[in-house]
Design a protein around this motif. Structure first.
Motif, PDB file in Angstrom:
ATOM      1  N   ASP A   1       0.824  -1.211   0.000  1.00  0.00           N
ATOM      2  CA  ASP A   1       0.000   0.000   0.000  1.00  0.00           C
ATOM      3  C   ASP A   1       0.856   1.258   0.000  1.00  0.00           C
ATOM      4  O   ASP A   1       0.612   2.198  -0.775  1.00  0.00           O
ATOM      5  CB  ASP A   1      -0.923   0.006   1.230  1.00  0.00           C
ATOM      6  N   SER A   2       1.870   1.295   0.875  1.00  0.00           N
ATOM      7  CA  SER A   2       2.715   2.486   0.944  1.00  0.00           C
ATOM      8  C   SER A   2       3.527   2.660  -0.338  1.00  0.00           C
ATOM      9  O   SER A   2       3.760   3.790  -0.787  1.00  0.00           O
ATOM     10  CB  SER A   2       3.651   2.401   2.152  1.00  0.00           C
ATOM     11  N   SER A   3       3.938   1.546  -0.948  1.00  0.00           N
ATOM     12  CA  SER A   3       4.739   1.626  -2.177  1.00  0.00           C
ATOM     13  C   SER A   3       3.908   2.117  -3.352  1.00  0.00           C
ATOM     14  O   SER A   3       4.375   2.931  -4.157  1.00  0.00           O
ATOM     15  CB  SER A   3       5.349   0.259  -2.498  1.00  0.00           C
ATOM     16  N   VAL A   4       2.674   1.624  -3.477  1.00  0.00           N
ATOM     17  CA  VAL A   4       1.798   2.082  -4.566  1.00  0.00           C
ATOM     18  C   VAL A   4       1.548   3.577  -4.442  1.00  0.00           C
ATOM     19  O   VAL A   4       1.650   4.329  -5.424  1.00  0.00           O
ATOM     20  CB  VAL A   4       0.467   1.301  -4.550  1.00  0.00           C
ATOM     21  N   ALA A   5       1.215   4.044  -3.238  1.00  0.00           N
ATOM     22  CA  ALA A   5       0.967   5.474  -3.039  1.00  0.00           C
ATOM     23  C   ALA A   5       2.219   6.295  -3.327  1.00  0.00           C
ATOM     24  O   ALA A   5       2.152   7.368  -3.935  1.00  0.00           O
ATOM     25  CB  ALA A   5       0.486   5.717  -1.614  1.00  0.00           C
ATOM     26  N   LYS A   6       3.365   5.775  -2.922  1.00  0.00           N
ATOM     27  CA  LYS A   6       4.637   6.483  -3.105  1.00  0.00           C
ATOM     28  C   LYS A   6       4.942   6.691  -4.581  1.00  0.00           C
ATOM     29  O   LYS A   6       5.242   7.817  -5.012  1.00  0.00           O
ATOM     30  CB  LYS A   6       5.763   5.674  -2.438  1.00  0.00           C
ATOM     31  N   PHE A   7       4.860   5.627  -5.369  1.00  0.00           N
ATOM     32  CA  PHE A   7       5.236   5.734  -6.777  1.00  0.00           C
ATOM     33  C   PHE A   7       4.146   6.385  -7.623  1.00  0.00           C
ATOM     34  O   PHE A   7       4.457   7.000  -8.647  1.00  0.00           O
ATOM     35  CB  PHE A   7       5.602   4.354  -7.324  1.00  0.00           C
ATOM     36  N   GLU A   8       2.899   6.265  -7.209  1.00  0.00           N
ATOM     37  CA  GLU A   8       1.838   6.977  -7.910  1.00  0.00           C
ATOM     38  C   GLU A   8       2.057   8.482  -7.807  1.00  0.00           C
ATOM     39  O   GLU A   8       1.973   9.212  -8.804  1.00  0.00           O
ATOM     40  CB  GLU A   8       0.479   6.589  -7.324  1.00  0.00           C
TER      41      GLU A   8
ATOM     42  N   ALA B   1     -12.187  10.094  -4.636  1.00  0.00           N
ATOM     43  CA  ALA B   1     -12.652   9.838  -3.277  1.00  0.00           C
ATOM     44  C   ALA B   1     -11.873   8.681  -2.677  1.00  0.00           C
ATOM     45  O   ALA B   1     -11.593   7.682  -3.339  1.00  0.00           O
ATOM     46  CB  ALA B   1     -14.143   9.486  -3.297  1.00  0.00           C
ATOM     47  N   GLY B   2     -11.532   8.828  -1.406  1.00  0.00           N
ATOM     48  CA  GLY B   2     -10.819   7.754  -0.709  1.00  0.00           C
ATOM     49  C   GLY B   2      -9.352   7.653  -1.061  1.00  0.00           C
ATOM     50  O   GLY B   2      -8.699   6.674  -0.722  1.00  0.00           O
ATOM     51  N   SER B   3      -8.801   8.666  -1.769  1.00  0.00           N
ATOM     52  CA  SER B   3      -7.418   8.575  -2.215  1.00  0.00           C
ATOM     53  C   SER B   3      -6.431   8.666  -1.063  1.00  0.00           C
ATOM     54  O   SER B   3      -5.279   8.315  -1.222  1.00  0.00           O
ATOM     55  CB  SER B   3      -7.120   9.686  -3.235  1.00  0.00           C
ATOM     56  N   GLU B   4      -6.875   9.158   0.101  1.00  0.00           N
ATOM     57  CA  GLU B   4      -5.970   9.262   1.229  1.00  0.00           C
ATOM     58  C   GLU B   4      -5.845   7.929   1.969  1.00  0.00           C
ATOM     59  O   GLU B   4      -4.981   7.780   2.814  1.00  0.00           O
ATOM     60  CB  GLU B   4      -6.458  10.355   2.196  1.00  0.00           C
ATOM     61  N   ASP B   5      -6.706   6.968   1.677  1.00  0.00           N
ATOM     62  CA  ASP B   5      -6.621   5.652   2.286  1.00  0.00           C
ATOM     63  C   ASP B   5      -5.677   4.791   1.462  1.00  0.00           C
ATOM     64  O   ASP B   5      -5.976   4.482   0.302  1.00  0.00           O
ATOM     65  CB  ASP B   5      -8.015   5.025   2.325  1.00  0.00           C
ATOM     66  N   PRO B   6      -4.525   4.387   2.022  1.00  0.00           N
ATOM     67  CA  PRO B   6      -3.550   3.622   1.234  1.00  0.00           C
ATOM     68  C   PRO B   6      -4.131   2.349   0.633  1.00  0.00           C
ATOM     69  O   PRO B   6      -3.846   2.010  -0.511  1.00  0.00           O
ATOM     70  CB  PRO B   6      -2.444   3.311   2.257  1.00  0.00           C
ATOM     71  N   GLU B   7      -4.958   1.628   1.405  1.00  0.00           N
ATOM     72  CA  GLU B   7      -5.538   0.395   0.895  1.00  0.00           C
ATOM     73  C   GLU B   7      -6.486   0.674  -0.268  1.00  0.00           C
ATOM     74  O   GLU B   7      -6.501  -0.063  -1.265  1.00  0.00           O
ATOM     75  CB  GLU B   7      -6.279  -0.336   2.017  1.00  0.00           C
ATOM     76  N   ALA B   8      -7.266   1.758  -0.150  1.00  0.00           N
ATOM     77  CA  ALA B   8      -8.185   2.115  -1.236  1.00  0.00           C
ATOM     78  C   ALA B   8      -7.423   2.535  -2.480  1.00  0.00           C
ATOM     79  O   ALA B   8      -7.818   2.206  -3.608  1.00  0.00           O
ATOM     80  CB  ALA B   8      -9.115   3.243  -0.779  1.00  0.00           C
ATOM     81  N   ARG B   9      -6.323   3.239  -2.294  1.00  0.00           N
ATOM     82  CA  ARG B   9      -5.511   3.655  -3.441  1.00  0.00           C
ATOM     83  C   ARG B   9      -4.939   2.436  -4.147  1.00  0.00           C
ATOM     84  O   ARG B   9      -4.893   2.382  -5.375  1.00  0.00           O
ATOM     85  CB  ARG B   9      -4.369   4.572  -2.981  1.00  0.00           C
TER      86      ARG B   9
END
Length: 207
Positions: free
Chosen positions: A108-115, A139-147
């Motif tokens: 989750d943290s890696s996907v958000a990081k590289f996105e 919507a929900g973009s701040e939730d790592p799992e949702a992203r």
């Protein structure tokens, strides 16, 4: 009074500055050694306690060994990242289910990081965004799992830029998971690598 005049004359003639120049050099070397030691402590503190005994010798190791370990540590972070990404990208084998099940936080943290990073740089097909603007305003973009879930859905729907995001994120997450192996491997290879560096340095300086 006369001895003071002689001392002042010698100082003006430049006979004493050599002593003052030696101190800053020694202080710089000491601060550099301290910085390297603190960096090693930060790296080795990420190991489980039962494995930290294998890295204790680095604190009293020669400078060549310390530098070699730090270089190897960086190489074991960069090389696997590119190798794993290339493997995922060109074989289409992506262990997404296993990684999200066992190492979901890393993924989750890696996907958000590289996105965010690709959006900020305008890489991999993303439109370049300015600072302070969300790369994907949803919507929900701040939730790592949702992203992560939405990034995977976009990848599965054929969005090539999210294919790259997911593959790079998984490669990065797996590289982080392998951190203990990377550190122990770097410690094991340090004496050999230090010897190679010393020989290479002597050859370069010899020319």
């Amino acid at each position: 009074m006369l001895p003071r005049i002689r001392i002042l004359a010698r100082w003006r003639a430049g006979k004493t500055p050599s002593r003052s120049l030696a101190f800053p050099t020694a202080r710089f070397q000491s601060s550099q050694s301290t910085a390297q030691g603190s960096r090693i402590d930060r790296i080795t503190s990420k190991l489980p306690r039962r494995l930290q005994k294998y890295t204790n010798g680095l604190r009293n190791a020669p400078v060549s060994h310390v530098v070699s370990f730090l270089i190897l540590h960086e190489l074991t972070a960069v090389v696997p990242l590119f190798v794993l990404f290339g493997f995922f990208h060109y074989t289409n084998y992506v262990p997404l289910g296993y990684m999200t099940e066992h190492f979901g936080n890393y993924v989750d943290s890696s996907v958000a990081k590289f996105e965010r990073y690709f959006s900020r740089k305008g890489w991999a097909g993303f439109e370049k965004q300015t600072e302070g603007v969300n790369s994907i305003p949803r919507a929900g973009s701040e939730d790592p799992e949702a992203r992560t879930e939405e990034a995977v859905q976009r990848w599965q729907s054929g969005d090539q830029k999210y294919k790259i995001v997911v593959e790079v994120a998984l490669a990065y997450a797996l590289t982080k998971v392998l951190l203990p192996v990377r550190i122990i491997g770097s410690v094991w290879a340090t004496p050999w690598f230090a010897n190679v560096m010393v020989r290479l340095r002597s050859k370069v300086l010899g020319k």
